[in-house]
Design a protein around this motif. Structure first.
Motif, PDB file in Angstrom:
ATOM      1  N   ILE A   1      36.304 -29.338   3.921  1.00  0.00           N
ATOM      2  CA  ILE A   1      35.670 -30.124   3.687  1.00  0.00           C
ATOM      3  C   ILE A   1      35.434 -30.843   5.249  1.00  0.00           C
ATOM      4  O   ILE A   1      36.430 -30.806   6.066  1.00  0.00           O
ATOM      5  N   GLY A   2      34.057 -31.091   5.787  1.00  0.00           N
ATOM      6  CA  GLY A   2      34.017 -31.502   7.245  1.00  0.00           C
ATOM      7  C   GLY A   2      33.733 -32.738   7.502  1.00  0.00           C
ATOM      8  O   GLY A   2      33.642 -33.632   6.574  1.00  0.00           O
ATOM      9  N   ILE A   3      33.695 -32.940   8.777  1.00  0.00           N
ATOM     10  CA  ILE A   3      33.385 -34.523   9.180  1.00  0.00           C
ATOM     11  C   ILE A   3      32.034 -34.891   8.798  1.00  0.00           C
ATOM     12  O   ILE A   3      31.805 -36.050   8.427  1.00  0.00           O
ATOM     13  N   THR A   4      31.195 -33.732   8.561  1.00  0.00           N
ATOM     14  CA  THR A   4      29.893 -34.302   8.520  1.00  0.00           C
ATOM     15  C   THR A   4      29.619 -34.927   6.919  1.00  0.00           C
ATOM     16  O   THR A   4      28.867 -35.876   6.986  1.00  0.00           O
ATOM     17  N   THR A   5      30.440 -34.199   6.142  1.00  0.00           N
ATOM     18  CA  THR A   5      30.195 -34.715   4.657  1.00  0.00           C
ATOM     19  C   THR A   5      30.930 -36.034   4.689  1.00  0.00           C
ATOM     20  O   THR A   5      30.538 -37.110   4.005  1.00  0.00           O
ATOM     21  N   THR A   6      31.912 -36.274   5.257  1.00  0.00           N
ATOM     22  CA  THR A   6      32.663 -37.530   5.371  1.00  0.00           C
ATOM     23  C   THR A   6      31.671 -38.742   6.011  1.00  0.00           C
ATOM     24  O   THR A   6      31.776 -39.676   5.398  1.00  0.00           O
TER      25      THR A   6
ATOM     26  N   SER B   1      21.619 -25.177  15.447  1.00  0.00           N
ATOM     27  CA  SER B   1      22.230 -25.847  16.385  1.00  0.00           C
ATOM     28  C   SER B   1      23.332 -25.372  17.152  1.00  0.00           C
ATOM     29  O   SER B   1      23.594 -25.074  18.107  1.00  0.00           O
ATOM     30  N   HIS B   2      24.071 -24.693  16.273  1.00  0.00           N
ATOM     31  CA  HIS B   2      25.429 -23.867  16.748  1.00  0.00           C
ATOM     32  C   HIS B   2      25.082 -22.759  17.427  1.00  0.00           C
ATOM     33  O   HIS B   2      25.575 -22.279  18.532  1.00  0.00           O
ATOM     34  N   VAL B   3      23.921 -22.018  16.914  1.00  0.00           N
ATOM     35  CA  VAL B   3      23.326 -20.670  17.674  1.00  0.00           C
ATOM     36  C   VAL B   3      22.730 -21.128  19.115  1.00  0.00           C
ATOM     37  O   VAL B   3      23.020 -20.583  20.145  1.00  0.00           O
ATOM     38  N   PHE B   4      21.993 -22.215  19.181  1.00  0.00           N
ATOM     39  CA  PHE B   4      21.521 -22.715  20.176  1.00  0.00           C
ATOM     40  C   PHE B   4      22.571 -23.127  21.155  1.00  0.00           C
ATOM     41  O   PHE B   4      22.372 -22.701  22.540  1.00  0.00           O
TER      42      PHE B   4
ATOM     43  N   ALA C   1      14.698 -41.777   6.448  1.00  0.00           N
ATOM     44  CA  ALA C   1      16.182 -41.678   6.921  1.00  0.00           C
ATOM     45  C   ALA C   1      17.226 -40.438   6.118  1.00  0.00           C
ATOM     46  O   ALA C   1      17.830 -39.508   6.756  1.00  0.00           O
ATOM     47  N   ALA C   2      16.783 -40.492   4.905  1.00  0.00           N
ATOM     48  CA  ALA C   2      17.510 -39.342   3.945  1.00  0.00           C
ATOM     49  C   ALA C   2      16.876 -38.102   4.225  1.00  0.00           C
ATOM     50  O   ALA C   2      17.624 -37.128   4.495  1.00  0.00           O
ATOM     51  N   LEU C   3      15.451 -38.033   4.913  1.00  0.00           N
ATOM     52  CA  LEU C   3      14.964 -36.631   5.122  1.00  0.00           C
ATOM     53  C   LEU C   3      15.510 -36.279   6.447  1.00  0.00           C
ATOM     54  O   LEU C   3      15.920 -35.044   6.849  1.00  0.00           O
ATOM     55  N   LEU C   4      15.631 -37.192   7.492  1.00  0.00           N
ATOM     56  CA  LEU C   4      16.133 -36.810   8.721  1.00  0.00           C
ATOM     57  C   LEU C   4      17.569 -36.221   8.526  1.00  0.00           C
ATOM     58  O   LEU C   4      18.078 -35.628   9.334  1.00  0.00           O
ATOM     59  N   VAL C   5      18.543 -36.991   7.811  1.00  0.00           N
ATOM     60  CA  VAL C   5      19.732 -36.719   7.612  1.00  0.00           C
ATOM     61  C   VAL C   5      20.115 -35.206   6.815  1.00  0.00           C
ATOM     62  O   VAL C   5      20.831 -34.527   7.584  1.00  0.00           O
ATOM     63  N   THR C   6      19.243 -35.119   6.203  1.00  0.00           N
ATOM     64  CA  THR C   6      19.182 -33.615   5.568  1.00  0.00           C
ATOM     65  C   THR C   6      19.084 -32.656   6.488  1.00  0.00           C
ATOM     66  O   THR C   6      19.512 -31.603   6.408  1.00  0.00           O
ATOM     67  N   LEU C   7      17.848 -32.686   6.950  1.00  0.00           N
ATOM     68  CA  LEU C   7      17.465 -31.818   8.054  1.00  0.00           C
ATOM     69  C   LEU C   7      18.560 -31.572   9.009  1.00  0.00           C
ATOM     70  O   LEU C   7      18.496 -30.595   9.579  1.00  0.00           O
ATOM     71  N   LEU C   8      19.031 -32.757   9.680  1.00  0.00           N
ATOM     72  CA  LEU C   8      20.259 -32.461  10.520  1.00  0.00           C
ATOM     73  C   LEU C   8      21.362 -31.705   9.906  1.00  0.00           C
ATOM     74  O   LEU C   8      21.835 -31.173  10.557  1.00  0.00           O
TER      75      LEU C   8
ATOM     76  N   ILE D   1      18.895 -42.529  -6.611  1.00  0.00           N
ATOM     77  CA  ILE D   1      19.466 -41.037  -7.307  1.00  0.00           C
ATOM     78  C   ILE D   1      19.005 -39.919  -6.644  1.00  0.00           C
ATOM     79  O   ILE D   1      19.624 -38.810  -6.370  1.00  0.00           O
ATOM     80  N   GLY D   2      17.492 -39.766  -6.493  1.00  0.00           N
ATOM     81  CA  GLY D   2      16.809 -38.833  -5.846  1.00  0.00           C
ATOM     82  C   GLY D   2      17.122 -38.445  -4.337  1.00  0.00           C
ATOM     83  O   GLY D   2      17.391 -37.418  -4.040  1.00  0.00           O
ATOM     84  N   ILE D   3      17.433 -39.649  -3.623  1.00  0.00           N
ATOM     85  CA  ILE D   3      17.694 -39.332  -2.173  1.00  0.00           C
ATOM     86  C   ILE D   3      19.156 -39.214  -2.303  1.00  0.00           C
ATOM     87  O   ILE D   3      19.524 -37.938  -1.289  1.00  0.00           O
ATOM     88  N   GLY D   4      20.086 -39.425  -2.959  1.00  0.00           N
ATOM     89  CA  GLY D   4      21.392 -38.789  -2.855  1.00  0.00           C
ATOM     90  C   GLY D   4      21.451 -37.676  -3.233  1.00  0.00           C
ATOM     91  O   GLY D   4      22.327 -36.703  -2.794  1.00  0.00           O
ATOM     92  N   GLY D   5      20.634 -37.150  -4.271  1.00  0.00           N
ATOM     93  CA  GLY D   5      20.779 -35.712  -4.929  1.00  0.00           C
ATOM     94  C   GLY D   5      20.069 -34.873  -3.686  1.00  0.00           C
ATOM     95  O   GLY D   5      20.648 -33.563  -3.623  1.00  0.00           O
ATOM     96  N   LEU D   6      19.178 -35.260  -3.092  1.00  0.00           N
ATOM     97  CA  LEU D   6      18.575 -34.430  -1.883  1.00  0.00           C
ATOM     98  C   LEU D   6      19.778 -33.911  -0.846  1.00  0.00           C
ATOM     99  O   LEU D   6      19.913 -32.976  -0.515  1.00  0.00           O
ATOM    100  N   ILE D   7      20.412 -35.253  -0.393  1.00  0.00           N
ATOM    101  CA  ILE D   7      21.616 -34.833   0.453  1.00  0.00           C
ATOM    102  C   ILE D   7      22.692 -33.942  -0.249  1.00  0.00           C
ATOM    103  O   ILE D   7      23.319 -32.855   0.312  1.00  0.00           O
ATOM    104  N   GLY D   8      22.995 -34.273  -1.294  1.00  0.00           N
ATOM    105  CA  GLY D   8      23.949 -33.463  -2.047  1.00  0.00           C
ATOM    106  C   GLY D   8      23.606 -32.006  -2.097  1.00  0.00           C
ATOM    107  O   GLY D   8      24.402 -31.161  -2.287  1.00  0.00           O
TER     108      GLY D   8
END
Length: 163
Positions: free
Chosen positions: A93-98, A136-139, A122-129, A15-22
């Protein structure tokens, strides 16, 4: 007490991992439909389905071995249905959420199977991404044609394709 503690530990972590991404999806304002609760529930579903498929914690029929994989297919279908219907209504809603919804299910599944550290990383990396979208768009916008060509040349040389 051992089985109950292990069950509680896995469920809370999922639940914590899902909550972090959410939290990231809600905080950045990229979502109004799926947020902390939705992602936490998706991870919880993944964890429970993995736990139910094992005979470690629960003694259940052998048919439940495929439950995590059936659940994954259902979450993928659900996330693309949400994407389709919200895109049809011109909602945001974007494809990244999908893509993040099934990943969150997989992270919950990993927790259920006992891969705690791997799922946290993995969850931390996805959240960071997900959070780095703006940067990334500015870059990419500041990238020149010459820099892009040099990057492609370097990648091809590293792969051993170009001289």
């Amino acid at each position: 007490m051992g089985v109950e503690y292990e069950f509680l530990q896995r469920v809370i972590l999922a639940i914590g991992i899902g909550g972090l991404i959410g939290l990231e999806r809600e905080y950045t304002g990229k979502q109004r439909t799926t947020g902390i609760r939705s992602f936490a529930l998706i991870a919880f579903l993944g964890c429970i389905s993995a736990l139910l498929s094992q005979s470690i914690i629960f003694k259940l029929p052998s048919e439940l071995v495929y439950l995590p994989y059936i659940g994954f297919v259902m979450v993928v279908g659900y996330s693309f249905m949400v994407f389709y219907f919200l895109a049809e209504k011109k909602d945001r809603i974007g494809i990244t959420t999908t893509l993040a919804l099934p990943l969150t299910y997989l992270f919950g599944m990993m927790v259920g199977f006992g891969y705690f550290i791997e799922s946290i990383i993995a969850a931390l990396l996805v959240t960071l991404l997900l959070y780095s979208r703006r940067y990334s768009h500015v870059f990419v916008e500041k990238l020149s044609e010459e820099e892009m060509a040099k990057a492609m040349q370097l990648a091809l040389e590293d792969a051993g394709i170009a001289p």
